[in-house]
Design a protein around this motif. Structure first.
Motif, PDB file in Angstrom:
ATOM      1  N   ASP A 165       0.816  -1.214   0.000  1.00  0.00           N
ATOM      2  CA  ASP A 165       0.000   0.000   0.000  1.00  0.00           C
ATOM      3  C   ASP A 165       0.851   1.266   0.000  1.00  0.00           C
ATOM      4  O   ASP A 165       0.499   2.268  -0.621  1.00  0.00           O
ATOM      5  CB  ASP A 165      -0.929   0.009   1.215  1.00  0.00           C
ATOM      6  N   ILE A 166       1.980   1.235   0.683  1.00  0.00           N
ATOM      7  CA  ILE A 166       2.830   2.427   0.771  1.00  0.00           C
ATOM      8  C   ILE A 166       3.401   2.832  -0.584  1.00  0.00           C
ATOM      9  O   ILE A 166       3.802   3.987  -0.792  1.00  0.00           O
ATOM     10  CB  ILE A 166       3.963   2.191   1.801  1.00  0.00           C
ATOM     11  N   HIS A 167       3.412   1.916  -1.530  1.00  0.00           N
ATOM     12  CA  HIS A 167       4.012   2.181  -2.840  1.00  0.00           C
ATOM     13  C   HIS A 167       2.965   2.524  -3.911  1.00  0.00           C
ATOM     14  O   HIS A 167       3.335   2.742  -5.073  1.00  0.00           O
ATOM     15  CB  HIS A 167       4.817   0.962  -3.295  1.00  0.00           C
ATOM     16  N   ARG A 168       1.700   2.599  -3.539  1.00  0.00           N
ATOM     17  CA  ARG A 168       0.660   2.867  -4.532  1.00  0.00           C
ATOM     18  C   ARG A 168       0.621   4.355  -4.921  1.00  0.00           C
ATOM     19  O   ARG A 168       0.943   5.234  -4.113  1.00  0.00           O
ATOM     20  CB  ARG A 168      -0.710   2.437  -4.004  1.00  0.00           C
ATOM     21  N   ASP A 169       0.210   4.602  -6.150  1.00  0.00           N
ATOM     22  CA  ASP A 169       0.056   5.984  -6.607  1.00  0.00           C
ATOM     23  C   ASP A 169      -1.348   6.485  -6.261  1.00  0.00           C
ATOM     24  O   ASP A 169      -2.135   5.787  -5.625  1.00  0.00           O
ATOM     25  CB  ASP A 169       0.350   6.115  -8.105  1.00  0.00           C
ATOM     26  N   ARG A 170      -1.686   7.679  -6.716  1.00  0.00           N
ATOM     27  CA  ARG A 170      -2.975   8.273  -6.351  1.00  0.00           C
ATOM     28  C   ARG A 170      -4.153   7.542  -6.980  1.00  0.00           C
ATOM     29  O   ARG A 170      -5.297   7.751  -6.589  1.00  0.00           O
ATOM     30  CB  ARG A 170      -3.002   9.749  -6.733  1.00  0.00           C
ATOM     31  N   HIS A 171      -3.849   6.672  -7.942  1.00  0.00           N
ATOM     32  CA  HIS A 171      -4.904   5.867  -8.566  1.00  0.00           C
ATOM     33  C   HIS A 171      -5.090   4.520  -7.858  1.00  0.00           C
ATOM     34  O   HIS A 171      -5.949   3.731  -8.245  1.00  0.00           O
ATOM     35  CB  HIS A 171      -4.586   5.627 -10.040  1.00  0.00           C
ATOM     36  N   GLY A 172      -4.265   4.275  -6.854  1.00  0.00           N
ATOM     37  CA  GLY A 172      -4.387   3.031  -6.096  1.00  0.00           C
ATOM     38  C   GLY A 172      -3.645   1.864  -6.701  1.00  0.00           C
ATOM     39  O   GLY A 172      -3.803   0.727  -6.238  1.00  0.00           O
ATOM     40  N   THR A 173      -2.819   2.106  -7.702  1.00  0.00           N
ATOM     41  CA  THR A 173      -2.061   1.029  -8.335  1.00  0.00           C
ATOM     42  C   THR A 173      -0.580   1.135  -7.962  1.00  0.00           C
ATOM     43  O   THR A 173      -0.089   2.212  -7.622  1.00  0.00           O
ATOM     44  CB  THR A 173      -2.195   1.085  -9.862  1.00  0.00           C
ATOM     45  N   VAL A 174       0.111   0.021  -8.042  1.00  0.00           N
ATOM     46  CA  VAL A 174       1.564   0.010  -7.838  1.00  0.00           C
ATOM     47  C   VAL A 174       2.198   0.326  -9.187  1.00  0.00           C
ATOM     48  O   VAL A 174       2.024  -0.435 -10.145  1.00  0.00           O
ATOM     49  CB  VAL A 174       2.038  -1.359  -7.319  1.00  0.00           C
ATOM     50  N   PRO A 175       2.917   1.429  -9.298  1.00  0.00           N
ATOM     51  CA  PRO A 175       3.425   1.861 -10.611  1.00  0.00           C
ATOM     52  C   PRO A 175       4.364   0.840 -11.245  1.00  0.00           C
ATOM     53  O   PRO A 175       5.150   0.189 -10.561  1.00  0.00           O
ATOM     54  CB  PRO A 175       4.181   3.160 -10.283  1.00  0.00           C
ATOM     55  N   GLU A 176       4.288   0.740 -12.549  1.00  0.00           N
ATOM     56  CA  GLU A 176       5.129  -0.188 -13.291  1.00  0.00           C
ATOM     57  C   GLU A 176       6.605   0.125 -13.093  1.00  0.00           C
ATOM     58  O   GLU A 176       7.435  -0.779 -12.999  1.00  0.00           O
ATOM     59  CB  GLU A 176       4.777  -0.127 -14.776  1.00  0.00           C
ATOM     60  N   ARG A 177       6.934   1.400 -13.026  1.00  0.00           N
ATOM     61  CA  ARG A 177       8.349   1.769 -12.854  1.00  0.00           C
ATOM     62  C   ARG A 177       8.889   1.255 -11.517  1.00  0.00           C
ATOM     63  O   ARG A 177      10.070   0.900 -11.424  1.00  0.00           O
ATOM     64  CB  ARG A 177       8.518   3.282 -12.957  1.00  0.00           C
ATOM     65  N   PHE A 178       8.033   1.229 -10.505  1.00  0.00           N
ATOM     66  CA  PHE A 178       8.465   0.676  -9.222  1.00  0.00           C
ATOM     67  C   PHE A 178       8.645  -0.837  -9.320  1.00  0.00           C
ATOM     68  O   PHE A 178       9.609  -1.396  -8.787  1.00  0.00           O
ATOM     69  CB  PHE A 178       7.464   1.019  -8.120  1.00  0.00           C
ATOM     70  N   LEU A 179       7.724  -1.499 -10.015  1.00  0.00           N
ATOM     71  CA  LEU A 179       7.803  -2.953 -10.144  1.00  0.00           C
ATOM     72  C   LEU A 179       9.047  -3.391 -10.910  1.00  0.00           C
ATOM     73  O   LEU A 179       9.471  -4.548 -10.785  1.00  0.00           O
ATOM     74  CB  LEU A 179       6.547  -3.485 -10.840  1.00  0.00           C
ATOM     75  N   ARG A 180       9.640  -2.483 -11.669  1.00  0.00           N
ATOM     76  CA  ARG A 180      10.853  -2.809 -12.419  1.00  0.00           C
ATOM     77  C   ARG A 180      12.110  -2.280 -11.737  1.00  0.00           C
ATOM     78  O   ARG A 180      13.211  -2.390 -12.287  1.00  0.00           O
ATOM     79  CB  ARG A 180      10.755  -2.213 -13.829  1.00  0.00           C
ATOM     80  N   SER A 181      11.944  -1.739 -10.552  1.00  0.00           N
ATOM     81  CA  SER A 181      13.066  -1.084  -9.877  1.00  0.00           C
ATOM     82  C   SER A 181      13.911  -2.057  -9.074  1.00  0.00           C
ATOM     83  O   SER A 181      13.475  -3.162  -8.715  1.00  0.00           O
ATOM     84  CB  SER A 181      12.536   0.009  -8.942  1.00  0.00           C
ATOM     85  N   GLY A 182      15.114  -1.616  -8.781  1.00  0.00           N
ATOM     86  CA  GLY A 182      15.981  -2.407  -7.922  1.00  0.00           C
ATOM     87  C   GLY A 182      15.439  -2.535  -6.516  1.00  0.00           C
ATOM     88  O   GLY A 182      15.628  -3.563  -5.855  1.00  0.00           O
ATOM     89  N   LEU A 183      14.746  -1.499  -6.031  1.00  0.00           N
ATOM     90  CA  LEU A 183      14.161  -1.556  -4.694  1.00  0.00           C
ATOM     91  C   LEU A 183      13.117  -2.655  -4.615  1.00  0.00           C
ATOM     92  O   LEU A 183      13.091  -3.425  -3.644  1.00  0.00           O
ATOM     93  CB  LEU A 183      13.529  -0.212  -4.337  1.00  0.00           C
ATOM     94  N   PHE A 184      12.239  -2.734  -5.623  1.00  0.00           N
ATOM     95  CA  PHE A 184      11.239  -3.792  -5.626  1.00  0.00           C
ATOM     96  C   PHE A 184      11.903  -5.163  -5.603  1.00  0.00           C
ATOM     97  O   PHE A 184      11.513  -6.043  -4.825  1.00  0.00           O
ATOM     98  CB  PHE A 184      10.336  -3.669  -6.859  1.00  0.00           C
ATOM     99  N   ALA A 185      12.904  -5.356  -6.446  1.00  0.00           N
ATOM    100  CA  ALA A 185      13.602  -6.641  -6.490  1.00  0.00           C
ATOM    101  C   ALA A 185      14.230  -6.966  -5.141  1.00  0.00           C
ATOM    102  O   ALA A 185      14.171  -8.116  -4.671  1.00  0.00           O
ATOM    103  CB  ALA A 185      14.658  -6.640  -7.586  1.00  0.00           C
ATOM    104  N   ASP A 186      14.804  -5.955  -4.494  1.00  0.00           N
ATOM    105  CA  ASP A 186      15.403  -6.173  -3.178  1.00  0.00           C
ATOM    106  C   ASP A 186      14.347  -6.599  -2.160  1.00  0.00           C
ATOM    107  O   ASP A 186      14.588  -7.490  -1.328  1.00  0.00           O
ATOM    108  CB  ASP A 186      16.092  -4.902  -2.688  1.00  0.00           C
ATOM    109  N   LEU A 187      13.182  -5.973  -2.198  1.00  0.00           N
ATOM    110  CA  LEU A 187      12.110  -6.311  -1.260  1.00  0.00           C
ATOM    111  C   LEU A 187      11.610  -7.732  -1.488  1.00  0.00           C
ATOM    112  O   LEU A 187      11.346  -8.473  -0.534  1.00  0.00           O
ATOM    113  CB  LEU A 187      10.961  -5.313  -1.404  1.00  0.00           C
TER     114      LEU A 187
END
Length: 235
Positions: A111-133
């Motif tokens: 939830d902390i990573h969602r945008d104002r539309h309530g979705t998890v942005p694609e750019r985040f899902l492709r990020s190194g941070l996401f992979a680390d998590l």
């Protein structure tokens, strides 16, 4: 959790050791139906094998399960092969540990990573941070496959049914599965990937390959496809 089982007792030679969570159930049932001799079955639930679940290596550098019940079951399975540990295993390991992407994708975790539309942005899902998590969320499974690689075992991991329950975020599920799959390949694991054969245009499992009475499991038809692929790979 599906009750563990074995389809072989000495002197019938088993073709592989099956270990995993409930997703191993349909694979075992399909192998039983096909008369394919194997040893093993589910030894816990999916979330049991995401965080750390191994103790320190024993004095032989082998795998030791932390919890008593999976440790007992695995010991019984290895006894059928007449070996004292994984280091002596002479057949491939078919395993589903670590692929519970629907648990990793639990909606509230992201939830902390969602945008104002309530979705998890694609750019985040492709990020190194996401992979680390994601890697942190399945670190126990990754440690398991690190050790199977060190022991020189041949390991085959079927991707789970492409089913996303209501508790999970579909975009996170698919992205996390890609991260986990890449990590397993880097450890020499052979992924059994049937997505092109069992999913629809949205990437979700087609109903004909779904267990009808729940939201995450594959059915016997799906298990048969996994077993056919295992046979094609020489098991």
């Amino acid at each position: 959790m599906t009750t563990p089982y074995s389809t072989t007792t000495p002197p019938v030679p088993a073709r592989f050791l099956l270990l995993g969570d409930s997703h191993a159930g349909c694979v075992g049932r399909a192998a039983q139906q096909a008369g394919l001799p194997f040893v093993g079955g589910p030894v816990g639930s999916g979330r049991d094998f995401l965080g750390p679940f191994l103790d320190d290596l024993d004095d032989k550098g082998d795998l030791v399960f932390r919890d008593a019940e999976p440790r007992r079951l695995v010991r019984e399975f290895l006894d059928v092969f007449g070996v004292t540990g994984f280091a002596g295993l002479g057949v491939p390991l078919v395993c589903t540990f670590g692929l519970s992407a629907h648990t990793v994708a639990t909606r509230q975790n992201w939830d902390i990573h969602r945008d104002r539309h309530g979705t998890v942005p694609e750019r985040f899902l492709r990020s190194g941070l996401f992979a680390d998590l994601v890697r942190a969320g399945v670190r126990g499974a990754l440690a398991f496959y690190d050790r199977t690689a060190a022991l020189g075992l041949r390991v085959l991991v079927p991707l789970p049914p492409q089913r996303v329950p209501g508790m999970s975020d579909a975009s996170v599920f698919f992205a996390a599965q890609d991260v986990i799959g890449a990590e397993l390949r880097a450890r020499g694991v052979e992924l059994v990937d049937l997505r092109a054969r069992v999913t629809d245009g949205s990437g979700h499992q087609r109903p004909v390959f779904c267990q009808a009475d729940d939201t995450i499991h594959g059915n016997l038809a799906f298990g048969r496809l996994v077993v056919a692929e295992l046979l094609d790979r020489g098991l």
